[in-house]
Design a protein around this motif. Structure first.
Motif, PDB file in Angstrom:
ATOM      1  N   THR A   1       0.836  -1.215   0.000  1.00  0.00           N
ATOM      2  CA  THR A   1       0.000   0.000   0.000  1.00  0.00           C
ATOM      3  C   THR A   1       0.863   1.255   0.000  1.00  0.00           C
ATOM      4  OG1 THR A   1      -0.092  -0.045   2.418  1.00  0.00           O
ATOM      5  CG2 THR A   1      -1.860  -1.169   1.221  1.00  0.00           C
ATOM      6  N   GLU A   2       2.203   1.072   0.062  1.00  0.00           N
ATOM      7  CA  GLU A   2       3.126   2.195   0.135  1.00  0.00           C
ATOM      8  C   GLU A   2       3.879   2.353  -1.181  1.00  0.00           C
ATOM      9  OE1 GLU A   2       3.222   4.145   2.722  1.00  0.00           O
ATOM     10  OE2 GLU A   2       1.750   2.907   3.786  1.00  0.00           O
ATOM     11  N   PRO A   3       4.387   3.537  -1.481  1.00  0.00           N
ATOM     12  CA  PRO A   3       5.258   3.700  -2.649  1.00  0.00           C
ATOM     13  C   PRO A   3       6.479   2.784  -2.500  1.00  0.00           C
ATOM     14  CG  PRO A   3       4.554   5.831  -1.842  1.00  0.00           C
ATOM     15  CD  PRO A   3       4.123   4.822  -0.808  1.00  0.00           C
ATOM     16  N   PRO A   4       6.796   1.986  -3.513  1.00  0.00           N
ATOM     17  CA  PRO A   4       7.908   1.036  -3.375  1.00  0.00           C
ATOM     18  C   PRO A   4       9.264   1.730  -3.442  1.00  0.00           C
ATOM     19  CG  PRO A   4       6.990   0.904  -5.579  1.00  0.00           C
ATOM     20  CD  PRO A   4       6.102   1.838  -4.806  1.00  0.00           C
ATOM     21  N   THR A   5      10.157   1.248  -2.608  1.00  0.00           N
ATOM     22  CA  THR A   5      11.544   1.720  -2.597  1.00  0.00           C
ATOM     23  C   THR A   5      12.441   0.574  -3.040  1.00  0.00           C
ATOM     24  OG1 THR A   5      11.109   3.312  -0.836  1.00  0.00           O
ATOM     25  CG2 THR A   5      13.393   2.617  -1.144  1.00  0.00           C
ATOM     26  N   PHE A   6      13.465   0.891  -3.849  1.00  0.00           N
ATOM     27  CA  PHE A   6      14.328  -0.137  -4.433  1.00  0.00           C
ATOM     28  C   PHE A   6      15.767   0.054  -3.964  1.00  0.00           C
ATOM     29  CE2 PHE A   6      10.856   0.809  -7.343  1.00  0.00           C
ATOM     30  CZ  PHE A   6      10.285  -0.439  -7.506  1.00  0.00           C
ATOM     31  N   GLN A   7      16.359  -1.025  -3.502  1.00  0.00           N
ATOM     32  CA  GLN A   7      17.765  -1.016  -3.118  1.00  0.00           C
ATOM     33  C   GLN A   7      18.569  -1.614  -4.291  1.00  0.00           C
ATOM     34  OE1 GLN A   7      15.354  -2.515  -0.881  1.00  0.00           O
ATOM     35  NE2 GLN A   7      15.112  -0.412  -0.120  1.00  0.00           N
ATOM     36  N   ILE A   8      19.544  -0.849  -4.768  1.00  0.00           N
ATOM     37  CA  ILE A   8      20.289  -1.222  -5.967  1.00  0.00           C
ATOM     38  C   ILE A   8      21.777  -1.236  -5.652  1.00  0.00           C
ATOM     39  CG2 ILE A   8      20.867  -0.556  -8.340  1.00  0.00           C
ATOM     40  CD1 ILE A   8      18.125   0.871  -8.445  1.00  0.00           C
ATOM     41  N   HIS A   9      22.417  -2.342  -6.000  1.00  0.00           N
ATOM     42  CA  HIS A   9      23.876  -2.443  -5.912  1.00  0.00           C
ATOM     43  C   HIS A   9      24.380  -2.986  -7.241  1.00  0.00           C
ATOM     44  CE1 HIS A   9      27.934  -3.565  -4.700  1.00  0.00           C
ATOM     45  NE2 HIS A   9      27.684  -4.784  -5.146  1.00  0.00           N
ATOM     46  N   ILE A  10      25.325  -2.275  -7.859  1.00  0.00           N
ATOM     47  CA  ILE A  10      25.908  -2.711  -9.124  1.00  0.00           C
ATOM     48  C   ILE A  10      27.427  -2.666  -8.994  1.00  0.00           C
ATOM     49  CG2 ILE A  10      26.092  -2.311 -11.621  1.00  0.00           C
ATOM     50  CD1 ILE A  10      23.424  -0.787 -11.436  1.00  0.00           C
ATOM     51  N   ALA A  11      28.072  -3.768  -9.311  1.00  0.00           N
ATOM     52  CA  ALA A  11      29.535  -3.824  -9.417  1.00  0.00           C
ATOM     53  C   ALA A  11      29.854  -4.094 -10.873  1.00  0.00           C
ATOM     54  CB  ALA A  11      30.110  -4.913  -8.516  1.00  0.00           C
ATOM     55  N   GLY A  12      30.174  -3.046 -11.608  1.00  0.00           N
ATOM     56  CA  GLY A  12      30.408  -3.169 -13.035  1.00  0.00           C
ATOM     57  C   GLY A  12      31.803  -3.673 -13.354  1.00  0.00           C
ATOM     58  N   THR A  13      32.030  -3.848 -14.644  1.00  0.00           N
ATOM     59  CA  THR A  13      33.369  -4.216 -15.130  1.00  0.00           C
ATOM     60  C   THR A  13      34.011  -3.046 -15.855  1.00  0.00           C
ATOM     61  OG1 THR A  13      32.378  -5.153 -17.137  1.00  0.00           O
ATOM     62  CG2 THR A  13      32.795  -6.654 -15.302  1.00  0.00           C
ATOM     63  N   ALA A  14      33.280  -1.943 -16.023  1.00  0.00           N
ATOM     64  CA  ALA A  14      33.751  -0.689 -16.610  1.00  0.00           C
ATOM     65  C   ALA A  14      32.852   0.412 -16.074  1.00  0.00           C
ATOM     66  CB  ALA A  14      33.693  -0.769 -18.141  1.00  0.00           C
ATOM     67  N   PRO A  15      33.179   1.667 -16.289  1.00  0.00           N
ATOM     68  CA  PRO A  15      32.295   2.744 -15.804  1.00  0.00           C
ATOM     69  C   PRO A  15      30.867   2.588 -16.320  1.00  0.00           C
ATOM     70  CG  PRO A  15      34.405   3.655 -16.454  1.00  0.00           C
ATOM     71  CD  PRO A  15      34.430   2.205 -16.865  1.00  0.00           C
ATOM     72  N   ILE A  16      29.913   2.863 -15.430  1.00  0.00           N
ATOM     73  CA  ILE A  16      28.495   2.706 -15.760  1.00  0.00           C
ATOM     74  C   ILE A  16      27.993   4.002 -16.382  1.00  0.00           C
ATOM     75  CG2 ILE A  16      26.214   2.205 -14.852  1.00  0.00           C
ATOM     76  CD1 ILE A  16      27.700   0.827 -12.462  1.00  0.00           C
ATOM     77  N   LYS A  17      27.546   3.922 -17.638  1.00  0.00           N
ATOM     78  CA  LYS A  17      27.055   5.096 -18.349  1.00  0.00           C
ATOM     79  C   LYS A  17      25.626   5.434 -17.956  1.00  0.00           C
ATOM     80  CE  LYS A  17      26.156   4.638 -22.733  1.00  0.00           C
ATOM     81  NZ  LYS A  17      26.338   4.500 -24.209  1.00  0.00           N
ATOM     82  N   LYS A  18      24.769   4.402 -17.817  1.00  0.00           N
ATOM     83  CA  LYS A  18      23.363   4.676 -17.574  1.00  0.00           C
ATOM     84  C   LYS A  18      22.721   3.495 -16.857  1.00  0.00           C
ATOM     85  CE  LYS A  18      20.980   6.539 -20.931  1.00  0.00           C
ATOM     86  NZ  LYS A  18      20.179   6.707 -22.181  1.00  0.00           N
ATOM     87  N   VAL A  19      21.902   3.794 -15.882  1.00  0.00           N
ATOM     88  CA  VAL A  19      21.055   2.804 -15.226  1.00  0.00           C
ATOM     89  C   VAL A  19      19.619   3.276 -15.373  1.00  0.00           C
ATOM     90  CG1 VAL A  19      20.440   1.638 -13.078  1.00  0.00           C
ATOM     91  CG2 VAL A  19      22.840   2.177 -13.560  1.00  0.00           C
ATOM     92  N   THR A  20      18.787   2.414 -15.985  1.00  0.00           N
ATOM     93  CA  THR A  20      17.397   2.784 -16.218  1.00  0.00           C
ATOM     94  C   THR A  20      16.483   1.881 -15.408  1.00  0.00           C
ATOM     95  OG1 THR A  20      17.926   3.477 -18.463  1.00  0.00           O
ATOM     96  CG2 THR A  20      15.598   3.096 -17.954  1.00  0.00           C
ATOM     97  N   LEU A  21      15.628   2.494 -14.579  1.00  0.00           N
ATOM     98  CA  LEU A  21      14.563   1.762 -13.915  1.00  0.00           C
ATOM     99  C   LEU A  21      13.364   1.771 -14.858  1.00  0.00           C
ATOM    100  CD1 LEU A  21      13.380   0.358 -11.350  1.00  0.00           C
ATOM    101  CD2 LEU A  21      12.600   2.637 -10.635  1.00  0.00           C
ATOM    102  N   VAL A  22      12.994   0.585 -15.339  1.00  0.00           N
ATOM    103  CA  VAL A  22      11.888   0.452 -16.282  1.00  0.00           C
ATOM    104  C   VAL A  22      10.635   0.074 -15.496  1.00  0.00           C
ATOM    105  CG1 VAL A  22      11.036  -0.735 -18.345  1.00  0.00           C
ATOM    106  CG2 VAL A  22      13.491  -0.268 -18.093  1.00  0.00           C
ATOM    107  N   ARG A  23       9.549   0.828 -15.710  1.00  0.00           N
ATOM    108  CA  ARG A  23       8.265   0.513 -15.072  1.00  0.00           C
ATOM    109  C   ARG A  23       7.225   0.301 -16.165  1.00  0.00           C
ATOM    110  NH1 ARG A  23       4.808   4.850 -11.699  1.00  0.00           N
ATOM    111  NH2 ARG A  23       4.193   5.389 -13.847  1.00  0.00           N
ATOM    112  N   ASN A  24       6.592  -0.861 -16.118  1.00  0.00           N
ATOM    113  CA  ASN A  24       5.545  -1.205 -17.085  1.00  0.00           C
ATOM    114  C   ASN A  24       5.983  -0.892 -18.520  1.00  0.00           C
ATOM    115  OD1 ASN A  24       4.171  -1.981 -14.874  1.00  0.00           O
ATOM    116  ND2 ASN A  24       2.436  -0.599 -15.134  1.00  0.00           N
ATOM    117  N   GLU A  25       7.204  -1.346 -18.836  1.00  0.00           N
ATOM    118  CA  GLU A  25       7.777  -1.296 -20.178  1.00  0.00           C
ATOM    119  C   GLU A  25       8.084   0.130 -20.652  1.00  0.00           C
ATOM    120  OE1 GLU A  25       6.209  -4.327 -18.776  1.00  0.00           O
ATOM    121  OE2 GLU A  25       4.543  -3.390 -19.868  1.00  0.00           O
TER     122      GLU A  25
END
Length: 886
Positions: free
Chosen positions: A811-835
């Motif tokens: 019933t609450e706005p969802p919160t997302f915990q994100i951890h990324i360990a890349g192999t090169a610098p990360i250019k973009k992270v996109t959270l996709v909702r309903n496509e």
């Protein structure tokens, strides 16, 4: 067309020497006889297995480019019994002994035959218990005892090395020479040294760190030595072969993956355990799967495969000249025992008989075996000639520097994983053994053993083409579009702990093909090559080759067994999980699916209904009668009835091979089908139209083809794909196969990545497991704890106590915990909702730890997943979280 001279037709003549008394030796008083009945020749007419034990010599027809020996077939019993993987040895009296694997449709058994009055006659007692067997070897010690060696799966699903001795009429108990709870022991090869010791060498199979080991039996002491390991600092060591000179000890040639490429090495092992080891080749090309022979004149001759540069490294697409078998050709050289130097010999370019098809840039030649008599060297090998593999022979006169014309063996068509064995006799003859099922197309037949011999002193007709004057290597490949990112260390793994549980991220590939499929599989590589790649170069944790079931040819039950026996060879519990898989290549709208099993013996669920109903699996898992194809819904039902861990993975979505996700009004049965191949290194990402595409593995100036049938060329870097069948008349219906269409249609499916054929090191399917074993991986698939990536990008994506793949209500706005360990610098992270791209981050760092909140989730179902893009062209996708807002 090459003429076949009459003098040569007389050269290859069956020379099974006059039969000697079959059991001339007596039992040693210190040996323990078996409780089994004594080994004897099968009665001349009573034993069914002897009904067609051997055919008398009969000249074959003269065909262009063929050796035409008279030959003998080993065709015991009924036609549906497969006899495969023969090896032979000669005793002191010149008698021929042959060991082979017999498969009766239910299990493998190791058996042995020897020459008799009518040719080869089988020994009544089997050498092994029925089971899953791999690569037999045969040798005869100084006392005349015949030794058989083989790999066999134990009750812990690990391959162990076994041995058994036949001395006189006594067949002694089976001995366990090597075993491990976490590593297979196989690829055995055996022989006897100048002092009568029998040596056996094998591969202790461990991901990234396989080692070559050897033991020897001394007939004087009636005892085995301890195992001797050839030391290696880095890399894996593969497929050893033995040879002996007139001095004490054994020579072992093998190849090593140290330095992210395969090169040849040579070791000398003294009976007291002293090992000297040296590098033979250090070129940037692939060199492996060697054979070795002593010529009696102070030289060890070594023949091997030579392949392309950057073998098994970053490769996109699926053209022939990029496959694991591409550009495979012969390597030949000699190691001088006095100087300790290795010298390569320039090899003729084609290395294949005519009128076989002319070599293309991706022609393939495999597993050479070598024999030498003085200055004459003989090499037998397999070569790909369209729909199947065949064996061929050529010779090299070292004194004259003259190659012969290559000639094909008759009756030698077969699958890829076979060798021709050559040995020399004391009389200067050559003895050949090989298996063949006499296939005339890609479809297999029933394998039988072939045996022939030749006078080794007589040369083959000389090669008429240009004489090679130098050893050449292939040119440097075109540079990559993006500079390759150094791979993670093989032991660099991710763990994820929360909610009182710890998950381990393991990487795999479940979509590779061999010559058993109906695609261009002469260039994909054999099963062993796929595991070489997975073990030592990709650093995968699990693998399953997935050959096609029944497009153009059915996946024969023996082929399925053959695949599964290799899967068992490479199973290394706690280190590597080999999985059993095949591909149902059902066309749109139902779509291609890979079926993956955790246990040996899963059913082959053909597409064609009649074919399945006539198969051995119909009895236990019946499918209803009718016409046409077995649907995915029937597949799900059959797997539920099968009742063992299994997973179904759809792939190649938005193409004629894909799935129309709108055609499942009752939804997807998530009992076994839970993930989708969102990306294939052979092709593209099928996430959705107009979305980002990885550029890793692509080379500068090369065309970018979104589908293997597409004809047009795209600019580099590739433009976003708006039509997945761009090279053909537009078929918008295919776009219903994108992953986003599946989600929008409310199917709960996670993501995965595999290579499909040819591509390497650019497709990594990740799964977070609680327990790292075959069943644990299937559990992770079915829980959708998965991600897809083009490199080993570690990603944690959760909401509170719910991790990716889960569905929950809030019933609450969802919160997302994100951890990324890349192999090169990360250019973009996109959270996709309903496509739809919902929130975008541009961190510019290699690692990211952050929290995102959706302040205004939609009422009803919200589907969230991550798309990650790195600056080096690598990408990753997570499985979604399905969150219902109330």
């Amino acid at each position: 067309m090459f003429p076949v001279p009459a003098r040569f037709l007389a050269l290859l003549v069956l020379s099974l020497l006059a039969a000697q008394p079959l059991f001339a030796q007596t039992q040693s008083k210190d040996s323990k006889p078996s409780a089994n009945a004594p080994a004897k020749k099968a009665p001349a007419k009573k034993a069914p297995a002897k009904a067609k034990a051997a055919k008398k010599a009969k000249a074959g027809p003269a065909e262009p480019g063929l050796l035409v020996p008279t030959f003998a077939h080993l065709t015991f019993g009924a036609d549906d019994v497969q006899r495969d993987f023969p090896v032979h040895a000669l005793d002191a009296n010149g008698r021929v002994w042959v060991a082979y694997i017999e498969h009766d449709g239910k299990a493998d058994t190791l058996r042995m035959a020897t020459q008799g009055a009518e040719g080869l006659e089988p020994i009544t007692s089997p050498i092994s218990e029925p089971g899953v067997l791999h690569q037999p070897a045969l040798a005869i010690d100084g006392s005349g005892a015949v030794w058989c060696f083989w790999g066999q799966v134990n009750d812990q699903d690990v391959v162990t090395l076994r041995a058994r001795r036949l001395q006189g009429e006594t067949l002694f108990d089976e001995e366990l020479l090597a075993d491990s709870k976490t590593a297979g022991q196989s690829f055995a090869h055996a022989g006897a040294d100048s002092e009568g010791r029998v040596w056996v060498t094998w591969q202790h199979i461990t991901p990234g760190a396989s080692r070559i080991q050897t033991r020897h039996w001394d007939p004087a002491t009636q005892a085995w030595s301890n195992a001797i390991t050839i030391p290696a600092e880095t890399g894996g060591c593969w497929e050893p072969r033995l040879a002996f000179d007139s001095q004490t000890g054994a020579w072992i040639v093998y190849d090593s993956s140290a330095g992210d490429e395969f090169n040849l090495r040579l070791a000398h092992v003294h009976p007291d355990g002293l090992v000297s080891d040296t590098a033979l080749t250090t070129s940037p090309e692939y060199e492996g799967r060697a054979s070795i022979a002593w010529d009696g004149n102070g030289r060890l001759w070594i023949a091997a495969e030579r392949g392309k540069r950057q073998w098994g490294l970053d490769s996109r697409g699926h053209e022939n000249d990029t496959g694991l078998n591409a550009h495979k050709r012969l390597l030949l050289g000699h190691y001088d025992l006095d100087s300790g130097t290795f010298t390569e010999v320039p090899v003729i370019e084609k290395g294949r008989p005519t009128p076989a098809p002319a070599p293309s840039p991706g022609y393939a030649l495999n597993v050479p075996t070598v024999a030498a008599i003085g200055d004459t060297v003989w090499i037998a090998y397999r070569y790909y000639t369209g729909p199947y593999w065949r064996s061929a022979l050529l010779s090299y006169d070292h004194a004259a520097g003259q190659w012969s014309e290559p000639h094909a063996f008759p009756d030698s068509t077969m699958g890829q994983d076979r060798r021709v064995q050559i040995t020399t006799t004391q009389q200067g003859h050559l003895l050949f053994t090989w298996p063949s099922d006499l296939r005339k197309t890609k479809a297999p037949g029933t394998a039988a053993i072939h045996l022939a011999s030749a006078a080794g002193a007589a040369p083959l007709p000389p090669f008429e083409g240009p004489k090679p004057d130098a050893v050449t290597t292939l040119p440097e490949p075109t540079p990559y579009l993006n500079e390759p990112t150094p791979p993670r260390a093989l032991d660099d793994h991710d763990t994820w702990t929360f909610g009182g549980k710890t998950y381990h991220l393991v990487w795999g590939d479940l979509h590779r093909h061999t010559d058993q499929s109906n695609c261009r599989t002469g260039f994909d590589g054999c099963i062993t090559e796929h595991y070489r790649y997975a073990y030592d170069l990709a650093g995968l944790d699990f693998l399953g080759t997935s050959d096609h079931t029944d497009i153009a040819k059915p996946y024969h039950p023996y082929e399925w067994w053959h695949t599964q026996r290799h899967v068992d060879v490479f199973h290394a519990p706690t280190h590597f999980a080999s999985l059993y898989a095949y591909e149902r290549e059902q066309v749109f709208p139902w779509g291609h699916r890979n079926i993956v099993f955790a246990q040996h013996g899963g059913p082959m669920l053909y597409i064609n209904r009649t074919l399945y109903r006539e198969s051995q699996w119909q009895a236990d898992l019946p499918i209803k009668p009718g016409v046409g194809e077995i649907t995915p819904m029937e597949v799900w039902d059959a797997l539920r009835r099968y009742g063992q861990p299994a997973s179904v993975i759809s792939h190649t979505g938005a193409t004629g091979m894909g799935t129309d996700w709108t055609r499942y009004p009752n939804g997807i049965d998530n009992t076994h089908e839970n993930i989708v191949e969102i990306f294939q290194g052979a092709r593209v990402s099928y996430e959705g139209l107009g979305l980002a595409q990885p550029t890793v593995g692509l080379r500068k100036g090369e065309p970018y083809t979104p589908h293997r049938l597409a004809k047009d060329e795209h600019p580099m870097p590739p433009a976003p794909i708006t039509d997945f069948e761009a090279g053909f008349p537009s078929k918008p219906a295919y776009n219903k196969g994108t992953y986003q269409t599946a989600l929008a249609t409310r199917h709960k499916l996670g993501v995965f990545a595999s290579s499909d054929h040819i591509s390497t090191h650019t497709s990594f399917g990740g799964v977070y497991v609680e327990k790292f074993d075959r069943e644990g991986i299937i559990d992770g698939f079915n829980a959708k704890r998965t991600l897809a990536a083009t490199d080993k990008i570690f990603v944690h994506f959760r909401s509170g106590q719910h991790m990716m793949g889960e569905a929950f209500t809030t019933t609450e706005p969802p919160t997302f915990q994100i951890h990324i360990a890349g192999t090169a610098p990360i250019k973009k992270v996109t959270l996709v909702r309903n496509e739809q791209d919902h929130q975008i981050l541009e961190p510019g760092t290699q690692d990211l730890d952050t929290t995102l909140t959706d302040p205004s989730p939609l009422e009803g179902e919200n589907r969230y997943y991550l798309r990650i893009e790195q600056t080096d062209g690598n990408m990753a996708w997570t499985s979604p979280l399905w969150i219902e807002k109330r």
